[in-house]
Every structure is written in C-alpha cells, then in structure tokens.
Design a protein around this motif. Structure first.
Motif, PDB file in Angstrom:
ATOM      1  N   SER A 133       6.344   1.505  -5.412  1.00 41.93           N
ATOM      2  CA  SER A 133       7.607   2.147  -5.798  1.00 41.93           C
ATOM      3  C   SER A 133       8.807   1.456  -5.159  1.00 41.93           C
ATOM      4  CB  SER A 133       7.601   3.621  -5.402  1.00 41.93           C
ATOM      5  OG  SER A 133       6.652   4.324  -6.137  1.00 41.93           O
ATOM      6  N   GLU A 177       1.051   3.472  -3.299  1.00 39.65           N
ATOM      7  CA  GLU A 177       2.054   3.937  -4.253  1.00 39.65           C
ATOM      8  C   GLU A 177       3.461   3.767  -3.709  1.00 39.65           C
ATOM      9  OE1 GLU A 177       0.967   7.948  -5.141  1.00 39.65           O
ATOM     10  OE2 GLU A 177      -0.619   7.359  -6.514  1.00 39.65           O
ATOM     11  N   GLN A 178       3.651   4.037  -2.430  1.00 43.57           N
ATOM     12  CA  GLN A 178       4.971   3.880  -1.813  1.00 43.57           C
ATOM     13  C   GLN A 178       5.414   2.416  -1.819  1.00 43.57           C
ATOM     14  OE1 GLN A 178       4.405   5.653   2.025  1.00 43.57           O
ATOM     15  NE2 GLN A 178       4.910   7.714   1.309  1.00 43.57           N
ATOM     16  N   ASP A 201      -4.664   3.539   2.158  1.00 42.68           N
ATOM     17  CA  ASP A 201      -4.784   4.772   1.378  1.00 42.68           C
ATOM     18  C   ASP A 201      -3.901   4.682   0.137  1.00 42.68           C
ATOM     19  OD1 ASP A 201      -2.094   6.298   1.973  1.00 42.68           O
ATOM     20  OD2 ASP A 201      -2.834   5.585   3.912  1.00 42.68           O
ATOM     21  N   MET A 202      -4.204   5.521  -0.817  1.00 39.16           N
ATOM     22  CA  MET A 202      -3.528   5.461  -2.113  1.00 39.16           C
ATOM     23  C   MET A 202      -2.044   5.818  -1.998  1.00 39.16           C
ATOM     24  SD  MET A 202      -3.862   4.672  -5.226  1.00 39.16           S
ATOM     25  CE  MET A 202      -5.416   4.881  -6.018  1.00 39.16           C
ATOM     26  N   ARG A 203      -1.704   6.769  -1.174  1.00 39.83           N
ATOM     27  CA  ARG A 203      -0.308   7.183  -1.032  1.00 39.83           C
ATOM     28  C   ARG A 203       0.561   6.017  -0.524  1.00 39.83           C
ATOM     29  NH1 ARG A 203       0.606  12.746   1.122  1.00 39.83           N
ATOM     30  NH2 ARG A 203       0.579  13.112  -1.094  1.00 39.83           N
ATOM     31  N   THR A 204       0.072   5.287   0.470  1.00 45.33           N
ATOM     32  CA  THR A 204       0.806   4.139   1.006  1.00 45.33           C
ATOM     33  C   THR A 204       0.946   3.054  -0.050  1.00 45.33           C
ATOM     34  OG1 THR A 204      -0.063   4.627   3.202  1.00 45.33           O
ATOM     35  CG2 THR A 204       0.875   2.440   2.869  1.00 45.33           C
TER      36      THR A 204
END
Length: 68
Positions: free
Chosen positions: A28, A24-25, A19-22
């Motif tokens: 980062s 991005e994490q 998923d996109m959130r993972t």
C-alpha cells in the motif's frame, strides 16, 4: 552535460514480510509512492513459503505497475 528525463512505463517490485498485514502495508505504501509517477497496479502475484532455517512462513508478492 545533458539530462534526459523519460517516463517510466512499466515497473515490477518485489516484497517480503513475516506476516500478511505487514506485506499489505508495504504494498500500500509503494502504491501511494508510485501514484506520483502516474503508475497504477497492473497485476499482483503472491505466495507463501516456509523459511528453511527458521521454519516460519514468509509472505512474498510481486507487483507489476504500469503507466496510466
């Protein structure tokens, strides 16, 4: 035995997540790690593909880091 230290000028890293959130994490976190090496983000490319076996989307990115 001699040890030679050289500064990293360019570094390309590849990331993959479900998923996109993972994604991005992960990126980062690696940006913070590379700050220690005095590298900053030069470019980011990302894409999405459907995994052939699970038929779920897979988010990928490649990040190019360069020396400051």
């Amino acid at each position: 035995m001699s040890i030679q230290l050289e500064r990293i000028e360019d570094k390309v890293e590849f990331f993959e997540a479900s998923d996109m959130r993972t994604l991005e994490q992960k990126i980062s976190e690696q940006i913070e790690n590379n700050k220690v090496l005095l590298l900053h983000v030069y470019s980011v490319q990302h894409s999405i593909y459907i995994h052939p076996k699970t038929e779920q989307p897979v988010y990928t990115a490649n990040v190019h880091f360069k020396a400051k």
